[in-house]
Design a protein around this motif. Structure first.
Motif, mmCIF file in Angstrom:
data_model
loop_
_atom_site.group_PDB
_atom_site.id
_atom_site.type_symbol
_atom_site.label_atom_id
_atom_site.label_comp_id
_atom_site.label_asym_id
_atom_site.label_seq_id
_atom_site.Cartn_x
_atom_site.Cartn_y
_atom_site.Cartn_z
ATOM 1 N N ASP A 1 0.858 -1.178 0.000
ATOM 2 C CA ASP A 1 0.000 0.000 0.000
ATOM 3 C C ASP A 1 0.897 1.232 0.000
ATOM 4 N N PRO A 2 0.862 2.087 -1.019
ATOM 5 C CA PRO A 2 1.773 3.249 -1.092
ATOM 6 C C PRO A 2 1.717 4.134 0.146
ATOM 7 N N SER A 3 0.563 4.180 0.810
ATOM 8 C CA SER A 3 0.469 5.033 1.999
ATOM 9 C C SER A 3 1.201 4.421 3.185
ATOM 10 N N HIS A 4 1.639 3.184 3.022
ATOM 11 C CA HIS A 4 2.373 2.507 4.085
ATOM 12 C C HIS A 4 3.883 2.666 3.941
ATOM 13 N N VAL A 5 4.323 3.527 3.008
ATOM 14 C CA VAL A 5 5.748 3.818 2.854
ATOM 15 C C VAL A 5 5.984 5.217 3.425
ATOM 16 N N LEU A 6 6.771 5.298 4.493
ATOM 17 C CA LEU A 6 6.939 6.553 5.223
ATOM 18 C C LEU A 6 8.409 6.937 5.290
ATOM 19 N N ARG A 7 8.644 8.259 5.357
ATOM 20 C CA ARG A 7 10.009 8.771 5.481
ATOM 21 C C ARG A 7 10.290 9.178 6.938
ATOM 22 N N PHE A 8 11.547 8.869 7.375
ATOM 23 C CA PHE A 8 11.980 9.263 8.709
ATOM 24 C C PHE A 8 13.413 9.781 8.636
ATOM 25 N N GLY A 9 13.833 10.415 9.724
ATOM 26 C CA GLY A 9 15.152 11.031 9.755
ATOM 27 C C GLY A 9 16.272 10.079 10.167
ATOM 28 N N ALA B 1 -3.632 -0.324 12.583
ATOM 29 C CA ALA B 1 -2.515 0.565 12.896
ATOM 30 C C ALA B 1 -2.525 1.766 11.983
ATOM 31 N N THR B 2 -1.998 2.878 12.496
ATOM 32 C CA THR B 2 -1.924 4.116 11.719
ATOM 33 C C THR B 2 -0.469 4.550 11.586
ATOM 34 N N ALA B 3 -0.223 5.483 10.679
ATOM 35 C CA ALA B 3 1.135 5.962 10.430
ATOM 36 C C ALA B 3 1.772 6.536 11.691
ATOM 37 N N SER B 4 0.955 7.099 12.582
ATOM 38 C CA SER B 4 1.508 7.700 13.796
ATOM 39 C C SER B 4 2.096 6.661 14.741
ATOM 40 N N MET B 5 1.778 5.387 14.547
ATOM 41 C CA MET B 5 2.279 4.322 15.418
ATOM 42 C C MET B 5 3.627 3.790 14.961
ATOM 43 N N VAL B 6 4.037 4.124 13.733
ATOM 44 C CA VAL B 6 5.295 3.619 13.191
ATOM 45 C C VAL B 6 6.458 4.339 13.870
ATOM 46 N N ASN B 7 7.474 3.570 14.277
ATOM 47 C CA ASN B 7 8.654 4.110 14.963
ATOM 48 C C ASN B 7 8.291 4.887 16.225
ATOM 49 N N ALA B 8 7.174 4.524 16.841
ATOM 50 C CA ALA B 8 6.741 5.220 18.051
ATOM 51 C C ALA B 8 6.884 4.335 19.284
ATOM 52 N N GLY B 9 7.543 3.204 19.145
ATOM 53 C CA GLY B 9 7.738 2.302 20.276
ATOM 54 C C GLY B 9 6.487 1.559 20.681
#
Length: 940
Positions: free
Chosen positions: A146-154, A184-192
């Protein structure tokens, strides 16, 4: 799928894509002193990324054993309390060394997860580095995520670096949604958030960061991926926790059986607090068992420093959690076979070392158990005082006392404090620990032990010293600096103390004057020469320096012997054995190694013979003395797969190799060595013993040291000869006494005694005639052993015959005493109608005196008898009373002898029919005997 099937399917997938399936590197990184433990799959390929090494393949896949218990990768406090943190884990990985790159890495990861393992695509999320448009594009191009499941981080989450400098690059992490409904939502990614868990990290190594922090593109780009094996097993087996998979459950079930407590496993708050603590304990024990087993199997041992201390902390945490389960006796070692049965197929080393691992863990458990319960009591007292006063913080001093007295690591104290809602003053603990170290350093100085001087700390004195000592013992050098203690030269043939080898001594000469160099120390690449005399006025001058050649040769003999004995120890005692420390001096060598039992005399002889055999073979010792010939560690490992290297050694980019027979001993070593093993002369152990829990030490000598050892044993044997000769003389006297008795057959004759005397004289002459030449040392040690055995045999024969003589003479004396007792009975006194015998009686022992008393009691029929003798300058008394007087008159031997003993300054007692006593006043024996009738009269 079982965990074994999951692991194998990973291998099969990448083998199909032309990857070499390589074995895991040891969890103890022997070629990287910067690491306590292997903590990532890339560790064994670090040299490839740095450009200093190569492999015969460009694609690889493996499962790497990893331990993370310190530094930024410290997950210790979360272990057992959450579902997915561990101190030991497997990392599945695939690698490309300048071959494929992002496209293939992303496509293959997606195919394995979704097509082979069948994970639902809608539950997968991917992250990329904020500037990595290529990776983001590829995720959308080569997969159907799902393209919306590809996210950028620092940088914090999606840029991987080996260190502050060196190879680095962006990474792409794959996460899985484990929420009940896939919400799950994008805000949960890399949020521990545990419900959205990372399972695979794809690292794209494309830059090199320089000291200024600037990124430079690498000429070759690499792929380095890592997937948590335990996590993917939980996902594929549909378990809410890694601990519920077949990776951990066999150990947890075994722990449950040992403790007779059930394991529930629910972590949703639906079970009692007591059951939750039981579950945590079982999970912690299962995790810590894996760490201990794999680390010990790969050569580590619990100790008080470095990785050894980490293991000791892990083991003590597990032991303390055992108390939660009611396990007070050593138990962790009993779980090792369960682990080897489940993981030994892919990691055969834990099967091969199973017995060793059990012994190491058992020994540590027993040691800690001795203080654990008392320490827990003290902790309860400390926490009780705090509760009573409303305090919430355990002082640093109390935490240090638990550590120093009871062996509680600070993290164990912190863990127990947390369970009671308390904290620990860890800064105060560190201050107390530092004060103790300072006291130790002061005591060390006070004992007169010199401490290493850090020459390189002074920029004016830190110019690198060129070392010439591999090929020269004499040279001209320029004095760079000098103070009251040390001279620094631009080049030197003097070896600086390092790697266990002591520093050289010698002389420094200039203009007809000589300065004595008493030792050489080393700081990095700077050599300091400690001297006696005056040298400050030589700064800037060219001087002549010369190493003590004989001392250096003696040191080299011992150093080369250390390499030989190291391999011999491993071959005889087992490959688990690794060097833990060494000292190579001119007089002897010392070698510490991990082993959990005493080395038997038979094994020591076998090791000795193996070393001396290698010495006698005259094997050339090959050393790479020219730094231009030195190799990278990987080059050395490829040329010599059996090369030994040691944790803690600061190996540079290129290393020196010392080879003594390529099939026997090959080590990375910077020390100096003999040219041929024959120069060692002879090897001999002086001692073997324990220096710490699980650490043994051998002390040995070679060459002139062996000669000195033989002379020492000559002295000891001469003393033994004299003692044996005295024993023979004593035997001769006893023989004459026996022969004086007509008709008695002696177990030894005068001719046999003379033969013993003659043999002792021959041994004495043989010792005096020994040449003690280094060339004949082996033969002379063997001859010495024969002579010593002869003397020992004579002494054993003397001891045996002496016992026979003593038995005969005792029997003879008893026969004579029986006749004497008859005479005493005939002269018995009458005391109010009671026959009383009281007399001094010659006896050699209290047993003889008691035997005479028994005879007297039989012969007197009815009466009282008291016999006295002086034995070893003390009065001994025996009293007997016949049965009719005990019942009819109330007389008791114990009462009578106690009254008599008071007269000679003593005391005693015993049974009514026979009693003994003693006293120290020998002069009053006659007086005491004379008063026996009065004592009996007073009791009638």
């Amino acid at each position: 799928m079982t965990s074994t099937e999951i692991r194998q399917s990973f291998f099969d997938f990448f083998a199909k894509h032309q990857h070499a399936i390589v074995p895991s590197a040891p969890v103890i990184p022997g070629d990287d002193p910067t690491l306590l433990f292997t903590n990532a799959g890339m560790n064994q390929f670090k040299d490839v990324f740095l450009g200093t090494g190569r492999r015969p393949y460009h694609r690889a896949a493996d499962t790497q054993k990893c331990i993370r218990v310190s530094g930024k990768h410290n997950d210790l406090e979360e272990v057992g309390r959450d579902t997915y943190h561990h101190t030991f884990f497997e990392m599945l990985g695939n690698w490309s060394f300048g071959d494929y790159y992002k496209r293939e890495a992303i496509a293959w990861a997606w195919d394995l997860l979704t097509k082979v393992w069948g994970l639902p695509k809608e539950r997968l999320w991917a992250t990329v580095y904020k500037d990595d448009e290529e990776a983001e594009t590829l995720w959308k191009e080569v997969t159907d995520i799902d393209p919306s499941h590809v996210l950028r981080f620092g940088e914090k989450d999606n840029f991987w670096e080996m260190g502050e400098t060196g190879p680095c690059g962006p990474c792409s992490e794959i996460h899985i949604d484990r929420t009940p409904n896939g919400t799950a939502t994008a805000s949960m990614v890399n949020a521990g958030v545990p419900e959205l868990m990372e399972i695979w990290n794809l690292v794209f190594i494309q830059y090199n960061r320089d000291a200024a922090g600037v990124l430079h593109p690498l000429p070759a780009k690499h792929v380095d991926t890592g997937m948590g094996f335990e996590r993917i097993c939980a996902v594929l087996q549909g378990k809410g926790s890694n601990y519920d998979t077949d990776v951990f459950m066999p150990i947890i079930r075994a722990t449950s059986e040992l403790s007779r407590k059930p394991y529930d496993g629910r972590m949703d708050g639906s079970i009692s607090a007591e059951q939750a603590e039981v579950d945590v304990a079982m999970r912690v024990i299962a995790d810590h068992l894996r760490t201990l087993t794999f680390a010990i199997a790969d050569g580590a041992v619990p100790s008080n420093e470095g990785r050894g201390y980490v293991l000791r902390r892990i083991l003590r945490r597990a032991a303390r959690f055992g108390r939660t389960l009611g396990l007070r006796e050593p138990f962790i070692h009993r779980l090792v076979p369960t682990l080897t049965a489940t993981m030994g197929g892919v990691f055969p080393e834990i099967v091969q070392k199973e017995t060793h691992v059990e012994r190491v863990i058992h020994g540590e458990e027993e040691s800690f158990n001795a203080t654990l319960d008392r320490g827990l009591e003290v902790f309860e007292q400390i926490s009780g005082r705090l509760r009573a006063t409303g305090g919430l913080r355990i002082s640093g001093e109390d935490a240090f006392r638990l550590y120093d007295t009871f062996g509680f690591p600070i993290d164990l104290t912190s863990l127990m404090a947390l369970e009671r809602g308390l904290t620990v003053d860890e800064e105060g603990f560190k201050e107390s620990l530092e004060r103790q170290k300072e006291r130790s350093r002061d005591a060390h100085k006070g004992a007169g032990t010199s401490l290493a001087v850090k020459f390189a700390a002074d920029p004016a004195r830190s110019a690198e010293t060129r070392f010439l000592g591999y090929t020269s013992l004499e040279a001209e050098a320029r004095v760079m600096s000098a103070d009251d203690a040390f001279v620094l030269l631009d080049q030197t043939p003097f070896y600086g103390e390092s790697g266990g080898q002591v520093g050289d001594s010698g002389v420094l000469e200039f203009g007809g004057t000589s300065v004595r160099i008493v030792e050489t120390q080393k700081d990095g690449k700077v050599f300091g020469h400690r001297y006696e005399g005056v040298a400050k006025d030589l700064i800037g001058k060219t001087v002549r320096v010369r190493v003590d050649a004989e001392r250096r040769a003696a040191i080299e003999r011992n150093h080369s012997a250390t390499h030989l004995v190291h391999e011999a120890l491993r071959r005889v005692l087992g490959e688990h054995l690794h060097q833990q420390g060494s000292l190579v001096a001119e007089s002897h060598l010392r070698f510490d190694f991990n082993h959990f039992e005493r080395v038997s005399p038979e094994d020591l002889r076998t090791i000795e013979e193996m070393v001396n055999d290698k010495i006698g073979q005259g094997i050339p010792v090959h050393t790479l003395n020219d730094p231009s010939e030195w190799l990278t560690i990987e080059e050395a490992k490829r040329r010599w797969p059996n090369v030994k290297m040691f944790f803690g050694e600061k190996y540079g980019e290129r290393v020196r190799v010392v080879e003594i027979d390529p099939t026997y001993s090959v080590e990375l070593c910077g020390g100096t060595h003999v040219v041929n093993t024959r120069a060692i002369g002879h090897f001999r152990f002086r001692s073997e013993g324990s220096v710490a829990s699980g650490i043994r030490r051998i002390d040995a000598v070679t060459g002139d040291g062996a000669v000195a050892l033989l002379r020492l044993r000559d002295q000891e044997l001469s003393q033994r000869i004299e003692a044996t000769a005295e024993a023979v003389d004593g035997l001769s006297g006893m023989l004459r006494e026996v022969e004086s008795v007509s008709g008695v057959t002696s177990p030894i004759g005068s001719r046999d005694l003379q033969g013993m005397i003659d043999r002792l004289e021959q041994v004495r002459r043989a010792i005096q005639a020994g040449t003690r030449s280094a060339e004949l040392l082996g033969e002379q040690f063997a001859n010495h052993a024969t002579l010593a055995a002869d003397v020992e045999a004579i002494m054993l024969r003397v001891t045996d015959v002496r016992k026979q003589f003593e038995k005969f003479l005792e029997k003879r004396r008893l026969q004579e005493a029986s006749g004497s007792v008859g005479d005493l009975v005939a002269r018995a006194a009458d005391v109010n109608g009671v026959r009383v015998v009281a007399a001094e009686f010659p006896s050699a022992s209290i047993d003889e005196l008691k035997s005479a008393g028994d005879t007297l009691r039989t012969k007197i029929g009815s009466g009282v008898g008291v016999l006295a003798a002086v034995i070893d300058d003390k009065v001994q008394l025996v009293c007997v009373v016949t049965d009719d007087l005990i019942t009819g008159k109330g007389l008791k031997a114990g009462v009578i002898v106690a009254a008599a003993a008071k007269l000679v300054g003593g005391g005693g007692g015993g049974r009514p029919h026979l009693a003994t006593a003693g006293g120290k006043d020998v002069a009053k024996v006659t007086e005491a005997i004379a008063k026996i009738p009065d004592i009996v009269r007073s009791l009638l």
